[in-house]
Write a protein that holds these residues in place. Structure first.
Motif, short mmCIF file in Angstrom:
data_model
loop_
_atom_site.label_atom_id
_atom_site.label_comp_id
_atom_site.label_asym_id
_atom_site.label_seq_id
_atom_site.Cartn_x
_atom_site.Cartn_y
_atom_site.Cartn_z
N ILE A 79 5.37 14.37 15.63
CA ILE A 79 4.04 13.80 15.55
C ILE A 79 4.15 12.30 15.79
N SER A 80 3.04 11.63 16.02
CA SER A 80 3.08 10.20 16.31
C SER A 80 3.23 9.38 15.02
N PRO A 81 3.81 8.16 15.12
CA PRO A 81 3.92 7.29 13.95
C PRO A 81 2.56 7.02 13.31
N ARG A 82 1.51 6.94 14.14
CA ARG A 82 0.15 6.70 13.61
C ARG A 82 -0.31 7.88 12.75
N THR A 83 0.06 9.11 13.18
CA THR A 83 -0.29 10.29 12.39
C THR A 83 0.46 10.27 11.06
N VAL A 84 1.71 9.83 11.11
CA VAL A 84 2.50 9.71 9.88
C VAL A 84 1.83 8.72 8.93
N GLU A 85 1.38 7.61 9.48
CA GLU A 85 0.71 6.59 8.68
C GLU A 85 -0.56 7.14 8.04
N THR A 86 -1.30 7.96 8.79
CA THR A 86 -2.52 8.58 8.27
C THR A 86 -2.19 9.51 7.11
N HIS A 87 -1.14 10.32 7.28
CA HIS A 87 -0.71 11.21 6.21
C HIS A 87 -0.33 10.41 4.96
N LYS A 88 0.38 9.31 5.19
CA LYS A 88 0.81 8.48 4.06
C LYS A 88 -0.40 7.94 3.29
N LYS A 89 -1.41 7.47 4.03
CA LYS A 89 -2.62 6.95 3.38
C LYS A 89 -3.33 8.04 2.58
N ASN A 90 -3.35 9.25 3.14
CA ASN A 90 -3.97 10.37 2.44
C ASN A 90 -3.22 10.71 1.15
N ILE A 91 -1.88 10.67 1.25
CA ILE A 91 -1.05 10.94 0.07
C ILE A 91 -1.35 9.91 -1.02
N GLN A 92 -1.35 8.64 -0.63
CA GLN A 92 -1.57 7.57 -1.60
C GLN A 92 -2.96 7.67 -2.24
N THR A 93 -3.94 8.06 -1.45
CA THR A 93 -5.30 8.23 -1.99
C THR A 93 -5.34 9.36 -3.00
N LYS A 94 -4.70 10.48 -2.67
CA LYS A 94 -4.73 11.66 -3.54
C LYS A 94 -4.03 11.41 -4.88
N ILE A 95 -2.92 10.66 -4.84
CA ILE A 95 -2.15 10.47 -6.07
C ILE A 95 -2.42 9.10 -6.71
N ASN A 96 -3.37 8.37 -6.10
CA ASN A 96 -3.76 7.07 -6.62
C ASN A 96 -2.58 6.10 -6.67
N ALA A 97 -1.82 6.06 -5.58
CA ALA A 97 -0.68 5.15 -5.47
C ALA A 97 -1.09 3.95 -4.62
N ARG A 98 -0.83 2.76 -5.12
CA ARG A 98 -1.25 1.55 -4.41
C ARG A 98 -0.21 1.05 -3.42
N SER A 99 1.00 1.57 -3.50
CA SER A 99 2.07 1.07 -2.64
C SER A 99 3.07 2.18 -2.33
N THR A 100 3.97 1.89 -1.40
CA THR A 100 5.04 2.85 -1.08
C THR A 100 5.90 3.11 -2.31
N ALA A 101 6.15 2.06 -3.07
CA ALA A 101 6.98 2.20 -4.27
C ALA A 101 6.36 3.18 -5.27
N GLU A 102 5.05 3.07 -5.49
CA GLU A 102 4.37 3.98 -6.42
C GLU A 102 4.37 5.40 -5.88
N MET A 103 4.27 5.53 -4.56
CA MET A 103 4.31 6.86 -3.94
C MET A 103 5.68 7.50 -4.16
N ILE A 104 6.74 6.70 -3.99
CA ILE A 104 8.10 7.20 -4.21
C ILE A 104 8.30 7.52 -5.69
N GLU A 105 7.73 6.70 -6.55
CA GLU A 105 7.83 6.94 -7.99
C GLU A 105 7.20 8.28 -8.34
N PHE A 106 6.03 8.56 -7.78
CA PHE A 106 5.36 9.84 -7.99
C PHE A 106 6.27 10.99 -7.57
#
Length: 212
Positions: A178-205
């Motif tokens: 998939i494209s890097p932009r699609t990966v970025e979109t998935h990442k934003k969706n993940i962060q929204t769903k788990i209420n993570a404000r940063s990559t670090a919080e996403m990894i923490e989750f």
């Protein structure tokens, strides 16, 4: 050609980085500064592609300096040079918008690779960063519940696991076709769903919920 600005109050170290980058022939140092005041004044005139900031020789942990730079420019990638001694600050550095880390024992090739990655819009966090961050995060409270975890799709969980392993947007895209932009979109969706404000919080989750 990649145009670099260096913030470093230890002249010998700065000379070392300059010689490495100039020998590689792919980077040009547009300016260097020993103090944040001098650096900010030069930043008003020159717009580098990448900012290299040496945390190790900084008088403090660099938090206030990073905040000042980010208030001036939110888009220019920041690449930190640091050591494992700063692992307790990794989460905060990432949350402040730092785009990559390079350890002080890294080879010239790794430094160049990191510069290219952040210049191209990718994050650059070596696997060792996530190993150290994992140890730190395990001492903290769970940041999301099992119910939150179930909100993620299988693709999002796969992408989350790859971020935990230190893969960049581009590398994840290649791996999943998939494209890097699609990966970025998935990442934003993940962060929204788990209420993570940063990559670090996403990894923490991910680590707290055994999704790594």
């Amino acid at each position: 050609m990649c145009y670099i600005a260096i913030l470093e109050n230890y002249s010998l170290f700065c000379s070392g980085i300059k010689s490495v980058l100039e020998e590689a022939g792919e980077c040009k140092i547009v300016y260097e500064a020993k103090t944040i005041t001098d650096f900010m004044n030069k930043l008003k005139v020159e717009k580098p592609d990448v900012i290299i900031f040496d945390i190790i020789h900084c008088l403090d942990d660099g938090i206030s300096t990073i905040k000042k730079i980010r208030r001036k420019t939110s888009k220019t990638p920041i690449l930190l040079v640091l050591s494992t001694d700063y692992s307790d600050f990794f989460e905060e550095y990432i949350s402040l918008g730092v785009n990559g880390f390079v350890f002080n024992d890294a080879s010239r090739e790794k430094l160049i690779k990191a510069i290219k990655a952040v210049k191209n819009g990718d994050d650059h966090f070596p696997p060792r960063v996530w190993q150290l961050l994992k140890k730190y995060l395990r001492t903290k409270k769970v940041v999301a519940s099992y119910e939150d975890k179930r909100m993620l799709t299988n693709r999002e969980i796969t992408i989350l696991k790859l971020f935990c392993k230190g893969y960049t947007y581009k590398e994840i895209g290649v791996k999943l076709n998939i494209s890097p932009r699609t990966v970025e979109t998935h990442k934003k969706n993940i962060q929204t769903k788990i209420n993570a404000r940063s990559t670090a919080e996403m990894i923490e989750f991910a680590y707290q919920n055994k999704l790594h």
